[in-house]
Design a protein around this motif. Sequence first.
Motif, PDB file in Angstrom:
ATOM      1  N   ASP A 134       0.828  -1.206   0.000  1.00 36.23           N
ATOM      2  CA  ASP A 134       0.000   0.000   0.000  1.00 36.23           C
ATOM      3  C   ASP A 134       0.860   1.251   0.000  1.00 36.23           C
ATOM      4  N   ALA A 135       1.960   1.228   0.751  1.00 37.95           N
ATOM      5  CA  ALA A 135       2.820   2.411   0.822  1.00 37.95           C
ATOM      6  C   ALA A 135       3.407   2.730  -0.543  1.00 37.95           C
ATOM      7  N   ILE A 136       3.889   1.721  -1.239  1.00 44.96           N
ATOM      8  CA  ILE A 136       4.474   1.952  -2.558  1.00 44.96           C
ATOM      9  C   ILE A 136       3.411   2.472  -3.526  1.00 44.96           C
ATOM     10  N   GLN A 137       2.210   1.895  -3.461  1.00 41.23           N
ATOM     11  CA  GLN A 137       1.119   2.385  -4.318  1.00 41.23           C
ATOM     12  C   GLN A 137       0.813   3.851  -4.021  1.00 41.23           C
ATOM     13  N   ALA A 138       0.782   4.202  -2.732  1.00 38.91           N
ATOM     14  CA  ALA A 138       0.384   5.555  -2.339  1.00 38.91           C
ATOM     15  C   ALA A 138       1.454   6.594  -2.668  1.00 38.91           C
ATOM     16  N   TYR A 139       2.722   6.226  -2.504  1.00 35.55           N
ATOM     17  CA  TYR A 139       3.798   7.208  -2.612  1.00 35.55           C
ATOM     18  C   TYR A 139       4.482   7.229  -3.972  1.00 35.55           C
TER      19      TYR A 139
END
Length: 601
Positions: free
Chosen positions: A519-524
């Motif tokens: 999720d972090a990679i998708q968001a950032y």
Amino acid sequence: MFPYTAPVRDLRFVLEELLEHRSLALPGFEEVSPDLVEAVLEEAAKLAGGVWGPLNASGDQQGCTRHEDGGVTLPDGFIEAYRAYVEGGWNGIGVSEALGGQGLPEVVASSVQEMLHGANMALGLCPMLTAGAIEALAHHGSHALKETYLPKLVEGSWTGTMNLTEPQAGSDLSKVRTRAVPCPDEEGDHYRLFGQKIFITWGEHEAAENIIHLVLARTPDAPEGNKGISLFLVPKYLVTEPLINDDGSLGERNDVVCASIEHKLGIHGSPTCTLSFGESEGAIGYLVGEKGRGLNHMFTMMNEARHKVGIQGIGVAERASQHAFAYALDRVQGKARGTEVTISEHLDVRRMLLSMRARTDALRALALYCAAQLDVARHGGAGEREVAQARADVLIPVVKSFSTDQAVDIASMGVQVHGGMGFIEETGAAQLLRDARIAPIYEGTNGIQALDLAGRKLQRDGGAALAGLIEEVEATASELRDSSELATMGESLAAGAADLQAAMAVVLEQGRDPQRGPDAIQAYATPFLNLAGHVLCAWQMGQSALKASAAQAAGSNEPFYQAKLAAADFALRQWLPVGRANRSVIEAGMASLQDFDVTLP
């Protein structure tokens, strides 16, 4: 539409002064001199400005026409313009001499590509896809396939396409359904393909003698998912032994037909086709590389294409900038100090013009720096190659994504400079915006490029390759701060480097978290790529400022250097601060994205 003039002076500045022609010192380029490179740029500029450029507007207005038999007619003049390109030997300038090309460095080939795309993006797409096909076949094709197909592809008398997308399989290629059925032994070592591919650029036309389709498909025993996909070469016309029949013709027409062409927002002169394979007995195709490794092999072609799509965006941005400058210098509107003036005298218009020029120059410098890294990765010493390839791997998603997003914004700003006339098709500004808009979508959407950077590229080496680039940014910032005239640029660049370093730490730390990582990679991913793009482009403009300042100190009074300093100052002190805000976006976290209920109105 105002005529296009290739930016030879700025291309020479990047190659000669920023990159110091370092590619020419690599093994294999001993016969390539700076004078030869200059001559190549000048001749390419003539082709781009004199032959391709004048067809840009008419090609957009006329578009392509599909006929009942599946044939496609190109806009008037396109066939002759493409053949002028082939006859001039331009198709093989970046291909090794061992494969029949001219063996010039990638930085030179990329410079020529920018000119052609700036002159006529729709026409430039044809050789761009052929270059990718050459790359894939050279790396993965059998000796027999390379011997039969590469000479004509390199020459440009045959063109290449890339066939990935299907109606149900866009970015998720694991859903590919096109079938490749092995033929009985008595038929020979080939397959028959059945299926449909969509969005195939230059999938059908009569500008070349033959079209060589590289197609992703599944064999009957293939497992589901990415590992079940293989790559096949499917010619429009079958190639017999010898290569041509006694009457000079190729073999019979293969069972592949253009079922329709798309009616698009832009690039109307480029035929974007739906191709149907196997409406009769099956389209004859030949396995390229290993069975089941088609995606791996195709990525060789796609990596080549992604860098060139970034170059393509820069070409359109350059033409939009030229168009806006020409209009602003011609259009009389309003008064300054009691006198009627052209709109170029109004500071808000100057803000737009300088923004367009500074960003275009920065994007060009970064893309050619990436091309120079590719040269080292292919021709450098054993220790250099790995480092250069790692840098190129990090830079390619930035060049593709950031350049094309910026190109759309630059072309849109060009419309704004024209005011109401920009919204009118006759001025040509609108076409450039329409054409540029496809570039952030194809060859992997820009969101996919961002995921590639923040996920695969950053995570696999712990950010080492990008950290090496940041160190160079910091060194340039330090050098700028040592100059009293350029110190404020250095302070801004140093702050940008610190932001990128901090953001990378957040993405790396949260990306490793087993629970939050995906999720972090998708968001950032997207704000991280945008921050990287701003900082790395500003770095190149900082280098440009140092070179321009040194030239002036050495006695040059060429206006080019004064303009370069103005562009660098704008890029570092007015454009970079906007991009730095992406650090705050990343540090704000992803709670709002996770909590957002997309079902709400």
